[in-house]
Design an enzyme around this catalytic site. Structure first.
Site, PDB file in Angstrom:
ATOM      1  N   ILE A   1      45.428  18.261  -1.980  1.00  0.00           N
ATOM      2  CA  ILE A   1      44.573  17.958  -0.832  1.00  0.00           C
ATOM      3  C   ILE A   1      44.894  16.535  -0.383  1.00  0.00           C
ATOM      4  O   ILE A   1      44.789  15.585  -1.165  1.00  0.00           O
ATOM      5  CB  ILE A   1      43.077  18.062  -1.193  1.00  0.00           C
ATOM      6  CG1 ILE A   1      42.748  19.456  -1.735  1.00  0.00           C
ATOM      7  CG2 ILE A   1      42.222  17.736   0.027  1.00  0.00           C
ATOM      8  CD1 ILE A   1      42.947  20.593  -0.766  1.00  0.00           C
ATOM      9  N   LYS A   2      45.283  16.395   0.876  1.00  0.00           N
ATOM     10  CA  LYS A   2      45.628  15.063   1.394  1.00  0.00           C
ATOM     11  C   LYS A   2      44.363  14.359   1.899  1.00  0.00           C
ATOM     12  O   LYS A   2      43.661  14.876   2.775  1.00  0.00           O
ATOM     13  CB  LYS A   2      46.646  15.172   2.533  1.00  0.00           C
ATOM     14  CG  LYS A   2      48.020  15.601   2.074  1.00  0.00           C
ATOM     15  CD  LYS A   2      48.993  15.718   3.233  1.00  0.00           C
ATOM     16  CE  LYS A   2      49.510  14.369   3.680  1.00  0.00           C
ATOM     17  NZ  LYS A   2      50.589  14.517   4.702  1.00  0.00           N
ATOM     18  N   ILE A   3      44.118  13.191   1.334  1.00  0.00           N
ATOM     19  CA  ILE A   3      42.977  12.367   1.727  1.00  0.00           C
ATOM     20  C   ILE A   3      43.510  11.002   2.134  1.00  0.00           C
ATOM     21  O   ILE A   3      44.266  10.382   1.382  1.00  0.00           O
ATOM     22  CB  ILE A   3      41.973  12.215   0.571  1.00  0.00           C
ATOM     23  CG1 ILE A   3      41.398  13.582   0.170  1.00  0.00           C
ATOM     24  CG2 ILE A   3      40.845  11.253   0.946  1.00  0.00           C
ATOM     25  CD1 ILE A   3      40.468  13.545  -1.031  1.00  0.00           C
TER      26      ILE A   3
END
Length: 372
Positions: free
Chosen positions: A139-141
């Site tokens: 998950i890209k944050i």
């Protein structure tokens, strides 16, 4: 097999593709790149999805189904993007298994409109993790200040995270601290640390674009001589910080508990200036335990004529520091540069996301009008 890409891989650099589309998946192109070009991971972002949706008819059938289900545009965007990411995860699963979870990863980004909202980012990260439901997902944050506690919270729940939009060394240090804290909390929560992974995406070419613009404005011969070197210097100093932070007792305690290091990932590695060598950010950023995520054009260029001569990072820290000091002397304000880049990065991804939503909305309307 490409000898150049094999050389790069043999130096400890994981080669990831910075692109995904339904067409690439459907035609088997991604699987071919895995087999022939040493690609062991995939990253995506809102711009990539907006581009994919605007071309061809690969998404037509799914859009028809979404119309029949009467979903709104936000839910449609999640359904469409997670479908591609899940498929990508399945294509890369053999790599994930072969590398014991080191590679074979596919990244999907949290809605960039939430980049400065901690709670909403955490909630969206959970939703995407559940929707894709693959162990080789990232998950890209974004590494905004509000993003830092979201990174910690996601990791604490066992969610693997690709931290994106890192430009400054100071922020990168905070990203690593957020990673450590997340793993410490995950351990307290009873998670198996060996199953949690993370990369920290340090952007490269955009640094040169912004700094070169300022050097050109200064206009002196001394300033012009400093062009197109800051991106590499900044990334090399990031690797020095990585080595320092992952040499501490705090990290050793996590490593002893089974944790994997958060690998540095070089992002934005396609050159923006056509006068620069097209493999600059590949050849000059070779270091063990790193990831280089490349647009396809850069991947093909690297396969054709990359000059891999070994580690080009760890022996160049002094030169990198000297270059950054020379920029300061010339009048380039580093702190302002990285702030501008972060703000622009968030804004650009938000614009792309809105373009994606507009494209999906148009497709839904068209299919609705045609009776789906």
């Amino acid at each position: 097999m490409s000898d150049n890409l094999k050389k790069l891989s043999d130096q400890g650099v994981s080669i990831w593709l910075d692109d995904i589309s339904r067409e690439r998946l459907r035609t088997g192109n991604l699987e071919k790149l895995v087999k022939e070009k040493h690609v062991v991971g995939v990253t995506s972002n809102p711009t990539i999805f907006a581009k994919a949706l605007s071309k061809g008819s690969a998404y037509d059938e799914q859009v028809k189904d979404l119309v029949l289900r009467g979903v709104n545009v936000d839910e449609a965007s999640r359904a469409i993007t997670t479908y591609d990411i899940r498929w990508g995860c399945d294509v890369l699963r053999p790599v994930y298994d072969r590398t014991d979870g080191l590679d074979g990863r596919v990244s999907i980004e949290v809605d960039p409109r939430l980049a400065r909202k901690t709670g909403e980012t955490i909630a969206e990260a959970r939703a995407l993790w559940w929707l894709v439901d693959r162990p080789n997902l990232f998950i890209k944050i974004p590494a905004t200040e509000p993003g830092l506690p979201a990174i910690t919270a996601a990791l604490a729940e066992g969610i693997s995270v690709n931290v994106t939009l890192i430009f400054s060394l100071e922020r990168y240090g905070k990203v690593i601290d957020a990673f450590f804290e997340g793993l410490e909390k995950a351990r307290e929560n009873g998670h198996d640390l060996s199953k949690i992974a993370s990369v920290a995406s340090f952007f490269v070419s955009r640094v040169d674009t912004e700094i070169d613009k300022r050097l050109d404005k200064i206009g002196t011969d001394e300033a012009k001589a400093l062009r197109s070197q800051a991106g590499v210097a900044n990334a090399r100093l990031a690797y020095a910080l990585y080595e320092n932070k992952f040499g501490t007792d705090r990290w050793k305690a996590l490593k002893d508990a089974g944790a994997r290091p958060q690998r540095p990932l070089w992002a934005s590695t396609g050159v923006k200036d056509p006068d620069l060598p097209d493999t600059l950010y590949v050849d000059q950023l070779v270091a063990p335990g790193t990831v280089n995520t490349m647009p396809e054009a850069t991947l093909e260029a690297a396969a054709d004529h990359s000059d891999v001569v070994g580690d080009t990072v760890t022996g160049n820290y002094d030169d990198a520091r000297a270059h950054m000091e020379a920029l300061k002397t010339a009048g380039v304000d580093y702190d302002d540069v990285v702030k501008v880049l972060e703000d622009e990065g968030v804004d650009k991804f938000e614009v792309s996301w809105n373009e994606l939503l507009a494209t999906i909305s148009g497709e839904l309307d068209d299919k609705q009008g045609a009776g789906a």
